[in-house]
Design a protein around this motif. Structure first.
Motif, PDB file in Angstrom:
ATOM      1  N   HIS A   7       7.702  -4.251  -9.490  1.00 39.17           N
ATOM      2  CA  HIS A   7       8.717  -3.317  -8.998  1.00 39.17           C
ATOM      3  C   HIS A   7       8.135  -1.924  -9.191  1.00 39.17           C
ATOM      4  CE1 HIS A   7      13.157  -1.798  -9.390  1.00 39.17           C
ATOM      5  NE2 HIS A   7      12.683  -1.600  -8.179  1.00 39.17           N
ATOM      6  N   VAL A   8       8.165  -1.089  -8.154  1.00 39.94           N
ATOM      7  CA  VAL A   8       7.601   0.256  -8.253  1.00 39.94           C
ATOM      8  C   VAL A   8       8.716   1.277  -8.093  1.00 39.94           C
ATOM      9  CG1 VAL A   8       5.848   1.855  -7.412  1.00 39.94           C
ATOM     10  CG2 VAL A   8       5.457  -0.620  -7.223  1.00 39.94           C
ATOM     11  N   LEU A   9       8.797   2.183  -9.071  1.00 37.95           N
ATOM     12  CA  LEU A   9       9.787   3.249  -9.036  1.00 37.95           C
ATOM     13  C   LEU A   9       9.080   4.601  -8.928  1.00 37.95           C
ATOM     14  CD1 LEU A   9      12.165   1.893 -11.792  1.00 37.95           C
ATOM     15  CD2 LEU A   9      12.485   1.797  -9.309  1.00 37.95           C
ATOM     16  N   ASP A  10       9.498   5.400  -7.972  1.00 38.25           N
ATOM     17  CA  ASP A  10       8.979   6.745  -7.727  1.00 38.25           C
ATOM     18  C   ASP A  10       9.764   7.688  -8.631  1.00 38.25           C
ATOM     19  OD1 ASP A  10       8.712   9.360  -6.726  1.00 38.25           O
ATOM     20  OD2 ASP A  10       8.700   8.715  -4.629  1.00 38.25           O
ATOM     21  N   THR A  11       9.153   8.109  -9.750  1.00 34.50           N
ATOM     22  CA  THR A  11       9.865   8.955 -10.702  1.00 34.50           C
ATOM     23  C   THR A  11       9.923  10.415 -10.256  1.00 34.50           C
ATOM     24  OG1 THR A  11       7.875   9.257 -12.058  1.00 34.50           O
ATOM     25  CG2 THR A  11       9.353   7.439 -12.644  1.00 34.50           C
ATOM     26  N   MET A  12       9.096  10.799  -9.293  1.00 32.91           N
ATOM     27  CA  MET A  12       9.166  12.161  -8.765  1.00 32.91           C
ATOM     28  C   MET A  12      10.455  12.367  -7.971  1.00 32.91           C
ATOM     29  SD  MET A  12       6.552  14.064  -6.196  1.00 32.91           S
ATOM     30  CE  MET A  12       6.688  15.825  -5.911  1.00 32.91           C
ATOM     31  N   HIS A  13      10.809  11.370  -7.172  1.00 36.19           N
ATOM     32  CA  HIS A  13      11.974  11.474  -6.308  1.00 36.19           C
ATOM     33  C   HIS A  13      13.196  10.716  -6.846  1.00 36.19           C
ATOM     34  CE1 HIS A  13       8.583  12.262  -3.452  1.00 36.19           C
ATOM     35  NE2 HIS A  13       9.372  13.292  -3.199  1.00 36.19           N
ATOM     36  N   GLY A  14      13.010   9.951  -7.912  1.00 35.96           N
ATOM     37  CA  GLY A  14      14.124   9.212  -8.502  1.00 35.96           C
ATOM     38  C   GLY A  14      14.639   8.087  -7.635  1.00 35.96           C
ATOM     39  N   ARG A  15      13.699   7.305  -7.065  1.00 31.82           N
ATOM     40  CA  ARG A  15      14.107   6.216  -6.173  1.00 31.82           C
ATOM     41  C   ARG A  15      13.031   5.116  -6.184  1.00 31.82           C
ATOM     42  NH1 ARG A  15      12.932  10.199  -1.181  1.00 31.82           N
ATOM     43  NH2 ARG A  15      10.693   9.849  -1.024  1.00 31.82           N
ATOM     44  N   THR A  36       5.598  -2.708  -0.672  1.00 36.94           N
ATOM     45  CA  THR A  36       6.913  -2.762  -1.286  1.00 36.94           C
ATOM     46  C   THR A  36       8.009  -2.592  -0.244  1.00 36.94           C
ATOM     47  OG1 THR A  36       6.823  -0.398  -1.797  1.00 36.94           O
ATOM     48  CG2 THR A  36       6.143  -1.934  -3.549  1.00 36.94           C
ATOM     49  N   ASN A  37       9.138  -3.246  -0.501  1.00 32.59           N
ATOM     50  CA  ASN A  37      10.284  -3.153   0.402  1.00 32.59           C
ATOM     51  C   ASN A  37      11.150  -1.945   0.033  1.00 32.59           C
ATOM     52  OD1 ASN A  37      11.820  -3.964  -1.845  1.00 32.59           O
ATOM     53  ND2 ASN A  37      12.032  -6.071  -1.142  1.00 32.59           N
ATOM     54  N   SER A  38      12.319  -1.836   0.624  1.00 30.23           N
ATOM     55  CA  SER A  38      13.186  -0.679   0.400  1.00 30.23           C
ATOM     56  C   SER A  38      13.668  -0.568  -1.046  1.00 30.23           C
ATOM     57  CB  SER A  38      14.399  -0.726   1.341  1.00 30.23           C
ATOM     58  OG  SER A  38      15.169  -1.887   1.078  1.00 30.23           O
ATOM     59  N   ASP A  39      13.580  -1.662  -1.803  1.00 30.54           N
ATOM     60  CA  ASP A  39      13.967  -1.648  -3.211  1.00 30.54           C
ATOM     61  C   ASP A  39      12.758  -1.467  -4.133  1.00 30.54           C
ATOM     62  OD1 ASP A  39      15.900  -1.825  -5.280  1.00 30.54           O
ATOM     63  OD2 ASP A  39      15.419  -3.941  -5.580  1.00 30.54           O
ATOM     64  N   GLY A  40      11.567  -1.207  -3.559  1.00 30.11           N
ATOM     65  CA  GLY A  40      10.365  -1.030  -4.362  1.00 30.11           C
ATOM     66  C   GLY A  40       9.764  -2.320  -4.879  1.00 30.11           C
ATOM     67  N   ARG A  41      10.179  -3.431  -4.315  1.00 29.53           N
ATOM     68  CA  ARG A  41       9.687  -4.741  -4.751  1.00 29.53           C
ATOM     69  C   ARG A  41       8.822  -5.367  -3.659  1.00 29.53           C
ATOM     70  NH1 ARG A  41      12.810  -6.203  -9.253  1.00 29.53           N
ATOM     71  NH2 ARG A  41      14.673  -4.899  -9.471  1.00 29.53           N
ATOM     72  N   CYS A  42       8.025  -6.332  -4.057  1.00 32.75           N
ATOM     73  CA  CYS A  42       7.176  -7.059  -3.111  1.00 32.75           C
ATOM     74  C   CYS A  42       7.350  -8.549  -3.395  1.00 32.75           C
ATOM     75  CB  CYS A  42       5.729  -6.615  -3.283  1.00 32.75           C
ATOM     76  SG  CYS A  42       4.649  -7.126  -1.941  1.00 32.75           S
ATOM     77  N   PRO A  43       8.495  -9.108  -2.999  1.00 31.83           N
ATOM     78  CA  PRO A  43       8.833 -10.482  -3.397  1.00 31.83           C
ATOM     79  C   PRO A  43       7.903 -11.560  -2.851  1.00 31.83           C
ATOM     80  CG  PRO A  43      10.413  -9.662  -1.791  1.00 31.83           C
ATOM     81  CD  PRO A  43       9.528  -8.505  -2.159  1.00 31.83           C
ATOM     82  N   ASP A  44       7.187 -11.289  -1.767  1.00 33.73           N
ATOM     83  CA  ASP A  44       6.312 -12.300  -1.176  1.00 33.73           C
ATOM     84  C   ASP A  44       4.849 -12.121  -1.561  1.00 33.73           C
ATOM     85  OD1 ASP A  44       8.549 -13.366   0.121  1.00 33.73           O
ATOM     86  OD2 ASP A  44       8.308 -11.985   1.801  1.00 33.73           O
ATOM     87  N   LEU A  45       4.563 -11.259  -2.537  1.00 29.38           N
ATOM     88  CA  LEU A  45       3.169 -10.991  -2.908  1.00 29.38           C
ATOM     89  C   LEU A  45       2.484 -12.221  -3.483  1.00 29.38           C
ATOM     90  CD1 LEU A  45       0.919  -8.857  -3.201  1.00 29.38           C
ATOM     91  CD2 LEU A  45       1.762  -8.467  -5.522  1.00 29.38           C
ATOM     92  N   VAL A  46       3.163 -12.930  -4.366  1.00 26.20           N
ATOM     93  CA  VAL A  46       2.553 -14.073  -5.054  1.00 26.20           C
ATOM     94  C   VAL A  46       2.957 -15.354  -4.353  1.00 26.20           C
ATOM     95  CG1 VAL A  46       2.317 -15.249  -7.266  1.00 26.20           C
ATOM     96  CG2 VAL A  46       2.621 -12.779  -7.203  1.00 26.20           C
ATOM     97  N   PRO A  47       1.969 -16.099  -3.839  1.00 34.74           N
ATOM     98  CA  PRO A  47       2.279 -17.309  -3.071  1.00 34.74           C
ATOM     99  C   PRO A  47       2.835 -18.462  -3.904  1.00 34.74           C
ATOM    100  CG  PRO A  47      -0.087 -17.058  -3.323  1.00 34.74           C
ATOM    101  CD  PRO A  47       0.545 -15.821  -3.913  1.00 34.74           C
TER     102      PRO A  47
END
Length: 111
Positions: A7-15, A36-47
């Motif tokens: 999960h990736v969070l952009d701490t500069m913009h708070g999102r 990453t998707n709109s929530d900062g996640r990449c659910p399909d990265l790991v097969p």
């Protein structure tokens, strides 16, 4: 076998950091690339489940911040953030979040 999420969070913009490119590599080389998707996640990265071993997640943070309109120096302070981590036998689920700005980042093993 172990599972992995990030999960990736952009701490500069708070999102959440939507649209950030990343790659996963393991003991035998690159496993997957994703965005990453709109929530900062990449659910399909790991097969699927991952064997114990050493892994790396590479996050293309400079490209992300440039695309968000942030003026970065050349070269940027942070370009690609690489997190090298190990997955132990029977370790279960590994959640590796990244909290990032153009000038700093932190990570931890989450749940």
């Amino acid at each position: 076998m172990n599972t992995l999420s990030t999960h990736v969070l952009d701490t500069m913009h708070g999102r959440p950091a939507a649209g950030l490119a990343l790659a996963l590599a393991g003991p035998d080389g690159e496993i997957a690339v994703g965005m990453t998707n709109s929530d900062g996640r990449c659910p399909d990265l790991v097969p699927g489940p991952l064997a114990p071993g050493a892994y790396t997640l590479r996050f293309m943070v400079a490209d992300y911040f440039r695309a968000a309109g942030v003026m970065l120096p050349d070269p940027p302070f942070l370009d690609v953030v690489t997190i090298a981590f190990g997955m132990a036998e029977g370790g279960g689920h590994y959640h590796v979040p990244l909290l990032v700005s153009p000038w700093s980042y932190s990570t931890y093993r989450g749940s």
